[in-house]
Design a protein around this motif. Structure first.
Motif, PDB file in Angstrom:
ATOM      1  N   GLY B  37       0.841  -1.194   0.000  1.00  0.00           N
ATOM      2  CA  GLY B  37       0.000   0.000   0.000  1.00  0.00           C
ATOM      3  C   GLY B  37       0.871   1.237   0.000  1.00  0.00           C
ATOM      4  N   PRO B  38       0.275   2.390  -0.337  1.00  0.00           N
ATOM      5  CA  PRO B  38       1.044   3.640  -0.373  1.00  0.00           C
ATOM      6  C   PRO B  38       1.564   3.996   1.017  1.00  0.00           C
ATOM      7  CG  PRO B  38      -1.307   4.082  -0.598  1.00  0.00           C
ATOM      8  CD  PRO B  38      -1.136   2.607  -0.661  1.00  0.00           C
ATOM      9  N   SER B  39       2.591   4.869   1.071  1.00  0.00           N
ATOM     10  CA  SER B  39       3.108   5.224   2.381  1.00  0.00           C
ATOM     11  C   SER B  39       2.045   5.973   3.166  1.00  0.00           C
ATOM     12  CB  SER B  39       4.383   6.059   2.287  1.00  0.00           C
ATOM     13  OG  SER B  39       4.553   6.582   1.016  1.00  0.00           O
ATOM     14  N   CYS B  41      -0.379   4.448   4.666  1.00  0.00           N
ATOM     15  CA  CYS B  41      -1.663   3.758   4.574  1.00  0.00           C
ATOM     16  C   CYS B  41      -1.981   3.006   5.853  1.00  0.00           C
ATOM     17  CB  CYS B  41      -1.678   2.789   3.389  1.00  0.00           C
ATOM     18  SG  CYS B  41      -0.675   1.325   3.673  1.00  0.00           S
ATOM     19  N   LYS B  43       0.074   0.506   7.181  1.00  0.00           N
ATOM     20  CA  LYS B  43       0.535  -0.886   7.234  1.00  0.00           C
ATOM     21  C   LYS B  43       1.529  -1.139   8.361  1.00  0.00           C
ATOM     22  CE  LYS B  43       3.365  -0.128   3.047  1.00  0.00           C
ATOM     23  NZ  LYS B  43       3.491   1.299   3.148  1.00  0.00           N
ATOM     24  N   GLU B 213      -5.248   0.757   2.127  1.00  0.00           N
ATOM     25  CA  GLU B 213      -5.235   2.196   1.873  1.00  0.00           C
ATOM     26  C   GLU B 213      -6.194   2.861   2.829  1.00  0.00           C
ATOM     27  OE1 GLU B 213      -4.727   4.661  -2.177  1.00  0.00           O
ATOM     28  OE2 GLU B 213      -6.773   4.062  -1.767  1.00  0.00           O
ATOM     29  N   GLY B 214      -5.774   3.976   3.411  1.00  0.00           N
ATOM     30  CA  GLY B 214      -6.623   4.679   4.360  1.00  0.00           C
ATOM     31  C   GLY B 214      -6.998   3.816   5.552  1.00  0.00           C
ATOM     32  N   ARG B 234      -8.105   1.644  -7.630  1.00  0.00           N
ATOM     33  CA  ARG B 234      -7.041   2.140  -6.758  1.00  0.00           C
ATOM     34  C   ARG B 234      -5.833   1.204  -6.770  1.00  0.00           C
ATOM     35  NH1 ARG B 234     -11.004   3.232  -1.965  1.00  0.00           N
ATOM     36  NH2 ARG B 234      -9.381   4.126  -0.672  1.00  0.00           N
ATOM     37  N   PHE B 238      -2.095   1.944  -8.101  1.00  0.00           N
ATOM     38  CA  PHE B 238      -0.950   1.708  -7.211  1.00  0.00           C
ATOM     39  C   PHE B 238       0.095   0.832  -7.894  1.00  0.00           C
ATOM     40  CE2 PHE B 238       1.055  -0.988  -3.897  1.00  0.00           C
ATOM     41  CZ  PHE B 238       1.758   0.013  -3.237  1.00  0.00           C
TER      42      PHE B 238
END
Lengths: 222, 246, 219
Positions: B37-39, B41, B43, B213-214, B234, B238
């Protein structure tokens, strides 16, 4: 050149005895400073506003007041204001401990806050409890950072003790002056030899300690 | 296969920002779950919650059917069962490689020193670092330190291993040696939760990949489906950031 | 506290204050000069001179200023080198400070990463240009905190000038206490004048330190 005075009677021994007085005062002061400094430094990391305010004022006083001024205040001031008659030696130990505690506490605070958060986290992630984390991981690292700096403080103390002659303690410089005075007729040039010798004596006392401090700092560098 | 870890409706906020949002997840024994996942997010925060490094605010975590609570005493017990390796080389700088590995089993599990050392040497040999046992961490490269960190976690015999971006701080040529170790652990059936940015590695090692995400699971699936046939826009977007095709 | 006494003594203290500042700053200027030159000698590993600088730095860092002053003021005249008390104070402070400044500047120079040199050379800069516009500014910024700490240290060290009969603040206070026993007033004035001398430097120091730290790490 005035070196011959040193060989007369027990003059050399007297000089060494004077240096001993300086060493004695500085070692006692360092010991007190280390104990009090560790306590204060640990308190400073608690981020208590009252402790922080007091310690900031304290550190600033030590930072800007010459040790000589502090010596005068304690030695002459205490007698006058508080009516206590402090001996010169006690005054010196009080002042040097006051100064050393400030330096030491700042070092302890720096060492404590310099330990990476990840060191705590990875110890906890391995299942260690708080006591185990401090005992095996945090405190050993702090000690390694502090030992070279505390040793360095010893050399600075030894150098600063030369000031105590100004409040009448008979340390190496004072002994030197006495020898020069006593041999004024027979060796008019004694001042050169005596002060050169004292210069070297201080160097011989401090240089090995500085080297040890540098060596340990290098060795334990992360 | 039996379930080993279950997360129910986990939520976590930092002040006003919701980092983990009602997240639920079940992990089976021997399963390798990769989280991408994006930074920002959530994780890493998620892994840290599992290990009690972040306080759990809402939701429940079950390990081996037992509820994990934020209670300090129980947390230590839980942490013995969940191993974790971090992104930064977090070895203890004042201890040798061997001491780094044996410290926790000796102090926490009260195991015998000789026995622990024997096991440590075997594990070091396995990751190819036996010759470094008496060195200090500063004498090792990043990749070597990270392999030691893995061994240090393994020797606690964790039931679940959490790996938090363990190659993110490494030079590219060292990534491989660390990932090879992880791959061999996956093969022998270790349960692992892995947060990574290495997509090729995720594909190779995972039984299941999760896109976060989120603070929510947006998509999950077997690695082939996940990477070759993403369902949500999404995830597609990504994954595109990792490809260089025009 | 007797304010009349304070009023009477004020001109004496003020005179001593000016003298302390004058000699203090001349000594500091000297120490900066010595420090910069010695640091270059060490950084470029100039043969022979390097060895001399190393011995000088260790000798002066490991002995007290008071002993250095006694040697220069009372000892050297015996072998035909006579120096006035004022010059002796300035030179002594300069030599002591020089040994500390050398270390500060040298570690600043050494701390500039090699990649800076390499990338500048790669951009086609000449060596001279590289040194003046890349290395020096960074080395200077890196050494600022240590230099400021040295300034405060050296200004404090001026308090030992009284030992070689320089009529500085310390000397004046001691003299007046000995003559008239107005201990409290004399000590209070001594403290006040040292605060006036050092507090601005200390505050400026903390400010500059913060500034340079921002510059260095960008946060």
């Amino acid at each position: 050149m005035g070196f011959e005075v040193l060989l007369k009677g027990n003059n050399m021994l007297r000089l060494l005895g004077g240096l001993g007085v300086a060493m004695y005062i500085s070692l006692i002061s360092v010991a007190i400073s280390i104990v009090l400094g560790i306590i204060l430094g640990a308190l400073m990391t608690l981020k208590n506003p009252v402790i922080n305010a007091i310690s900031r004022v304290y550190l600033e006083i030590v930072r800007i007041m010459p040790q000589m001024v502090l010596l005068f205040i304690v030695y002459f001031g205490a007698t006058k204001v508080l009516g206590i008659n402090l001996s010169a030696e006690i005054s010196a130990i009080i002042v040097f401990s006051f100064w050393g505690t400030a330096e030491m506490s700042d070092l302890v605070r720096g060492a404590l806050s310099g330990i990476d958060k990840i060191q705590y986290e990875s110890s906890m992630a391995l299942g260690m409890n708080t006591r185990q984390t401090y005992f095996h991981v945090i405190i050993p690292q702090i000690i390694r950072r502090l030992i070279p700096l505390s040793i360095n403080l010893i050399t600075r103390m030894i150098k600063t003790t030369s000031l105590v002659m100004m409040i009448g303690i008979v340390e190496v410089l004072k002994v030197g002056q006495q020898i020069i005075e006593a041999n004024r007729k027979s060796s008019p040039n004694a001042a050169f030899g005596i002060f050169a010798t004292i210069f070297l004596l201080y160097f011989i006392a401090c240089y090995p300690i500085s080297c040890l401090s540098k060596y340990l700092e290098k060795k334990w560098e992360k | 296969m039996e379930e080993i870890l279950r997360v129910e409706n986990l939520s976590k906020r930092f002040e006003d920002i919701s980092v983990i949002n009602n997240l639920s997840l079940s992990v089976k024994k021997g399963e390798v779950v990769v989280i991408v996942g994006p930074s920002g997010c959530g994780k890493s925060t998620f892994l840290r919650c599992l290990n009690g490094l972040e306080e759990i605010e809402e939701g429940e975590i079950f390990l081996d059917g037992e509820k994990v609570s934020s209670n300090k005493k129980n947390m230590s017990k839980t942490r013995e069962k969940i191993g974790m390796v971090f992104q930064s080389y977090d070895l203890f700088p004042h201890k040798t490689i061997l001491q780094n590995i044996t410290l926790a089993p000796i102090t926490v599990k009260k195991r015998k020193k000789a026995e622990v050392e024997e096991e440590a040497l075997k594990l070091l040999d396995r990751v190819g670092l036996l010759s470094k046992k008496d060195n200090y961490p500063r004498q090792l490269s990043g990749g070597q330190k990270q392999r030691v960190a893995i061994v240090r976690a393994l020797i606690m015999h964790p039931e679940v291993l959490l790996l938090d971006e363990i190659t993110a701080a490494l030079d590219p040529e060292m990534v491989r040696e660390v990932l090879d170790v992880v791959l061999s652990l996956a093969k022998e059936g270790r349960t692992m939760l892995i947060v990574t940015h290495e997509m090729a590695f995720a594909k190779a090692v995972a039984d299941r990949v999760i896109f976060l995400e989120g603070g929510k699971i947006v998509e999950e699936g077997a690695p082939n489906d996940f990477f070759d046939n993403p369902q949500t826009d999404r995830l597609k977007r990504f994954l595109q950031t990792f490809s260089y095709e025009k | 506290m007797n304010f009349e006494v304070i009023r009477d003594y004020l001109p004496l203290y003020f005179k001593a204050f000016l003298l302390t500042i004058k000699i203090g700053w001349i000594g500091i200027a000297l120490s900066l000069g010595i420090g910069v030159i010695s640091a270059f000698i060490l950084h470029f590993k100039i043969p022979v001179l390097s060895a001399i600088v190393k011995v000088y730095v260790e000798l002066f860092r490991n002995t007290p200023l008071l002993v250095q002053l006694f040697f220069v003021y009372f000892g050297l005249p015996k072998i035909g080198i006579s120096i006035s008390a004022e010059a002796c104070g300035a030179i002594g402070l300069g030599l002591l400070g020089g040994s500390y400044m050398t270390e500060s500047f040298r570690s600043g120079l050494d701390a500039v990463p090699l990649s800076q040199t390499e990338s500048s050379l790669a951009l086609g800069m000449t060596k001279g240009r590289l040194f003046t516009s890349v290395i020096l500014p960074q080395a200077f910024t890196l050494s600022v905190p240590a230099v400021v700490a040295n300034l405060i240290f050296l200004l404090k060290e001026t308090s030992v000038f009284s030992a070689i009969s320089l009529m500085d603040l310390m000397f004046t206070a001691k003299d007046l206490i000995g003559l008239y026993y107005n201990t409290t007033e004399c000590l209070v004035m001594l403290v006040v004048f040292y605060v006036i001398m050092l507090l601005p430097v200390s505050i400026l120091g903390s400010f500059v330190e913060k500034k340079t730290r921002f510059k260095m790490f960008g946060n």
